[in-house]
Design a protein around this motif. Structure first.
Motif, PDB file in Angstrom:
ATOM      1  N   HIS A 108       1.470  12.378   4.779  1.00  6.27           N
ATOM      2  CA  HIS A 108       1.007  11.035   4.526  1.00  6.27           C
ATOM      3  C   HIS A 108       1.549  10.126   5.333  1.00  6.27           C
ATOM      4  O   HIS A 108       2.563  10.455   5.676  1.00  6.27           O
ATOM      5  CB  HIS A 108       1.071  10.701   2.955  1.00  6.27           C
ATOM      6  CG  HIS A 108       0.353  11.852   2.269  1.00  6.27           C
ATOM      7  ND1 HIS A 108       1.044  12.863   1.728  1.00  6.27           N
ATOM      8  CD2 HIS A 108      -0.554  11.612   1.567  1.00  6.27           C
ATOM      9  CE1 HIS A 108       0.091  13.634   0.894  1.00  6.27           C
ATOM     10  NE2 HIS A 108      -1.110  12.777   0.849  1.00  6.27           N
ATOM     11  N   ASP A 109       0.885   8.961   5.588  1.00  8.85           N
ATOM     12  CA  ASP A 109       1.378   8.006   6.307  1.00  8.85           C
ATOM     13  C   ASP A 109       2.295   7.053   5.432  1.00  8.85           C
ATOM     14  O   ASP A 109       2.375   7.378   4.155  1.00  8.85           O
ATOM     15  CB  ASP A 109       0.396   7.004   6.780  1.00  8.85           C
ATOM     16  CG  ASP A 109      -0.418   6.120   6.130  1.00  8.85           C
ATOM     17  OD1 ASP A 109      -0.012   6.211   4.862  1.00  8.85           O
ATOM     18  OD2 ASP A 109      -1.633   5.922   6.855  1.00  8.85           O
ATOM     19  N   GLN A 111       1.867   4.195   4.024  1.00 11.78           N
ATOM     20  CA  GLN A 111       1.188   3.739   2.849  1.00 11.78           C
ATOM     21  C   GLN A 111       0.742   4.636   1.877  1.00 11.78           C
ATOM     22  O   GLN A 111       0.053   4.594   0.937  1.00 11.78           O
ATOM     23  CB  GLN A 111      -0.085   3.018   3.484  1.00 11.78           C
ATOM     24  CG  GLN A 111       0.410   1.525   4.127  1.00 11.78           C
ATOM     25  CD  GLN A 111       1.003   1.905   5.542  1.00 11.78           C
ATOM     26  OE1 GLN A 111       0.637   2.535   6.066  1.00 11.78           O
ATOM     27  NE2 GLN A 111       2.113   0.980   5.738  1.00 11.78           N
TER      28      GLN A 111
END
Length: 204
Positions: A108-109, A111
């Motif tokens: 995941h990034d 955010q």
């Protein structure tokens, strides 16, 4: 030829707990001796726009991803071996190095959204270390992390029990298509009797 029933890397490390440390030291020694260890990374750098987001799948010590990060790319690396990841973090700080199983990982990034990358690189015979049952899931996880228009570049010795034909079938089952094939990271022409495959894949 059927693939291995168990992940080759974990089997070797279980039999020889010092294997990962010896492997990491070998690459450090080669670099210290002035050997060229960056051939794979130079190809990926040439394929990428500046500042591309690149996933190093089976990153080991960060040899490939570290080179790419030093040239301005946003690199995240994933590897099953905790010691190799610790070496990558020590030798190439500033990039993201994660312990993870290629057959099941999800990134995941910042955010919290699923991470999408412009390029995936998998060098160093990583695909041949996977158990047969892990190969399609690993390719599917790579496919899941490609941004629209993204590409994956995977290289390995076909003489290690994983033929180009088997790989192409597995890639198709994972939702990937081979757009180009070469016989080396220096883009030697592919022939059917070549013992090494570098495949450029796109979402199928």
């Amino acid at each position: 030829m059927p693939g291995p029933e168990r992940n080759v890397w974990t089997t070797v490390v279980a039999a020889n707990p010092g294997h990962a440390r010896a492997y990491a030291q070998r690459w450090r020694d080669l670099e210290a001796a002035g050997r060229d260890i960056d051939g794979e990374a130079r190809l990926i750098d040439a394929m990428a726009d500046r500042g591309s987001r690149i996933l190093d799948a089976g990153c080991g010590t960060g040899r490939v991803g570290g080179y790419l990060a030093a040239r301005g790319h946003d690199v995240v690396g994933v590897d099953l071996d905790e010691h190799l990841i610790s070496v990558a973090r020590e030798d190439h700080p500033g990039s993201r190095w994660e312990v993870g199983d290629l057959a099941t990982f999800t990134l995941h990034d910042a955010q919290g959204a699923p991470l999408a990358v412009d390029l995936v690189v998998s060098a160093g015979n990583v695909m041949t270390f996977l158990a047969d049952a892990e190969r399609v899931p690993a390719l599917a996880r790579i496919r899941a992390h490609l941004a629209p228009g993204g590409r994956a570049v995977i290289g390995f010795q076909t003489a290690r029990g994983y033929s180009a034909e088997e790989f192409a079938g597995d890639a198709e089952r994972a939702g990937l298509a081979i757009s180009q094939r070469f016989a080396s990271w220096q883009l030697a022409p592919w022939t059917d009797d070549t013992g090494f495959l570098v495949a450029v894949l796109v979402a199928g």
